[in-house]
Motif scaffolding. Structure first.
Motif, PDB file in Angstrom:
ATOM      1  N   SER A   1       0.877  -0.925  -0.036  1.00 38.12           N
ATOM      2  CA  SER A   1       0.052  -0.013   0.154  1.00 38.12           C
ATOM      3  C   SER A   1       0.712   1.342   0.041  1.00 38.12           C
ATOM      4  N   TRP A   2       0.485   2.205  -0.893  1.00 38.34           N
ATOM      5  CA  TRP A   2       1.358   3.463  -0.954  1.00 38.34           C
ATOM      6  C   TRP A   2       0.527   4.683  -0.383  1.00 38.34           C
ATOM      7  N   TYR A   3      -0.662   4.177   0.210  1.00 42.17           N
ATOM      8  CA  TYR A   3      -0.986   5.350   0.644  1.00 42.17           C
ATOM      9  C   TYR A   3      -0.901   6.204   1.713  1.00 42.17           C
ATOM     10  N   TYR A   4      -0.241   5.836   2.775  1.00 35.49           N
ATOM     11  CA  TYR A   4       0.529   6.443   3.775  1.00 35.49           C
ATOM     12  C   TYR A   4       1.818   7.295   3.270  1.00 35.49           C
ATOM     13  N   TYR A   5       2.337   6.605   2.554  1.00 36.99           N
ATOM     14  CA  TYR A   5       3.801   6.809   1.577  1.00 36.99           C
ATOM     15  C   TYR A   5       3.249   8.456   0.871  1.00 36.99           C
ATOM     16  N   ASN A   6       2.319   8.307   0.005  1.00 30.85           N
ATOM     17  CA  ASN A   6       1.998   9.301  -0.651  1.00 30.85           C
ATOM     18  C   ASN A   6       1.709  10.464   0.104  1.00 30.85           C
TER      19      ASN A   6
END
Length: 445
Positions: free
Chosen positions: A73-78
């Motif tokens: 998941s890249w949600y938090y990264y973004n």
């Protein structure tokens, strides 16, 4: 700005031996029933100016045998600032190297328990505080279930109470042998592929989500041992049980909330369904995005020894953190709440123990062309500019690949952005609650 630098399997500067002995206080809450999340463990080491060494970047040489990025998941990264994204990128490369090779890593002793020691990140150029590192490590671990051999634990150096100088990435000692770790990774990849291939034959996103929910619950039983152990005994047991890893659910078939939610996140994202993990000090569960709406899903609490349940399937935050859980185990606190508030989930499936309920229909498709994105030149520099942003819509952009809320490294557009030299194009999408994501627009640089 200099990127964070990595040394694979390097020993801390103050220790010549491969195994380092340190002590750490333990504040993990592990006695709450049917939760099983083990709190983050942290070791601080204060170093002198002579110990602030410049660690050379390693030339990573590996080839992925599976598309592991789609499991993440890249949600938090973004949503992170650029400096933390830079550290995340190097943590990712470090872990991905060990995921796709047979390279051994070393060990570190903490309170007499042997942990895996993957390597050291030099972050002295970023002015990162210890609290930022704590948030970053937790978010990285819960966003990358494919790195089944790492833990929500780290060791770090500071220079007499200043910002963090070095971060040491730690994991399970049982997976330190590269040939063993590689073999386990192959098994996980096979399970993920087989299950997601089967899920995609079941119909739409809801049917795929449901299939993977049931498959995981059928596969896994709850590990009650975590509730009975405490302190050092718990952490010693964890080095054998791996309950905080997707490995425990997918391979061993016995886990707790962290393992369930890690595995479900991995399966859903690999299937093309946006999923993140939510954690608090006691519990872990998932949020899943379908047709522009986010829902809470707790596979741990839906899994029963006697029969399966759907009571915690696609629920609103109001329901899961109140009406059907009045003990507060699904109350958000800590780092996840900073980046994904409970108000994200307002729709509810109306599910019960026997029926999985329904989901809301999308209102349509978000529109990206209304923002009138352009690439403008000013001297020898290029900028991404939107001349007419629409209220209630968030725009994500990426350099050289497709933009996404969750499926790729992207950034949220807020104002004019100076573009780097790398990448031949910029992609942009529009995201709006209750709407399907817009088409990708591609702007040549």
């Amino acid at each position: 700005m200099m990127s964070a630098m990595v040394m694979l399997g390097s020993s801390p500067a103050y220790a010549a031996q491969d195994t380092v002995n340190v002590s750490v206080s333990d504040d993990a809450n592990n006695e709450l029933p049917h939760t099983g999340r083990i709190g983050q463990r942290v070791v601080e080491n204060r170093i002198s100016a002579d110990d602030i060494d410049s660690v050379s970047a390693t030339d990573y040489k590996y080839k992925e045998f599976y598309d592991w990025g789609k499991c993440a998941s890249w949600y938090y990264y973004n949503k992170l600032p650029k400096k933390l994204q830079s550290v995340w990128n190097d943590m990712y490369e470090l872990c991905n190297y060990y995921l796709n090779t047979k390279k051994n890593y070393k060990t570190m002793n903490v309170d007499g328990i042997k942990y895996g020691y993957l390597g050291k990140l030099n972050v002295s150029d970023y002015n990162i505080t210890s609290s930022q590192v704590a948030d970053l490590v937790t978010l990285f671990v819960i966003s990358n279930p494919q790195f089944y051999f790492i833990e929500d634990m780290y060791y770090y150096d500071t220079y007499y109470g200043s910002d963090v100088v070095n971060i040491y990435v730690l994991g399970y000692s049982k997976f330190r042998k590269g040939s063993t770790r590689y073999k386990k990774a192959k098994k996980i990849a096979k399970i993920v592929k087989n299950w997601t291939d089967a899920a995609k034959k079941k119909g739409g996103k809801l049917e795929q989500e449901l299939f993977l929910h049931d498959k995981l619950c059928d596969r896994t039983t709850y590990d009650y041992n975590v509730e009975y152990f405490s302190g050092g005994y718990l952490f010693e047991y964890e080095q054998e049980a791996f309950t905080q890893s997707a490995y425990s659910a997918l391979i061993k078939g016995s886990s707790v909330c962290s393992g369930y939610s890690m595995a479900y996140e991995m399966l859903l994202n690999a299937c093309g369904i946006d999923a993140v993990q939510i954690v608090n000090t006691e519990h872990a569960w998932n949020r899943v995005r379908i047709d522009g709406y986010w829902y809470n899903v707790d596979t741990t609490w839906d899994d029963s020894e006697d029969y399966g349940s759907y009571l915690y399937f696609n629920r609103s935050s109001k329901m899961i953190a109140g009406s059907i859980d009045q003990n507060g185990y699904h109350k958000q606190n800590g780092v996840c709440k900073k980046y994904m508030k409970p108000s994200t989930c307002t729709k509810d499936s109306g599910a019960d123990e026997y029926y999985y309920g329904t989901i809301a229909s999308s209102k349509g498709t978000a529109e990206v062309k209304d923002a009138k994105f352009k690439i403008k030149k000013s001297g020898d520099k290029k900028y991404l500019v939107a001349t007419s942003k629409k209220s209630g819509t968030t725009y994500y952009y990426a350099i050289g690949h497709k933009a996404s809320v969750n499926k790729s490294r992207s950034r949220i557009y807020k104002k004019k952005v100076e573009l780097p030299d790398k990448g031949s194009y910029v992609s942009v999408i529009a995201v709006r609650k209750g709407y399907k994501d817009s088409e990708q627009i591609k702007l040549k640089k």
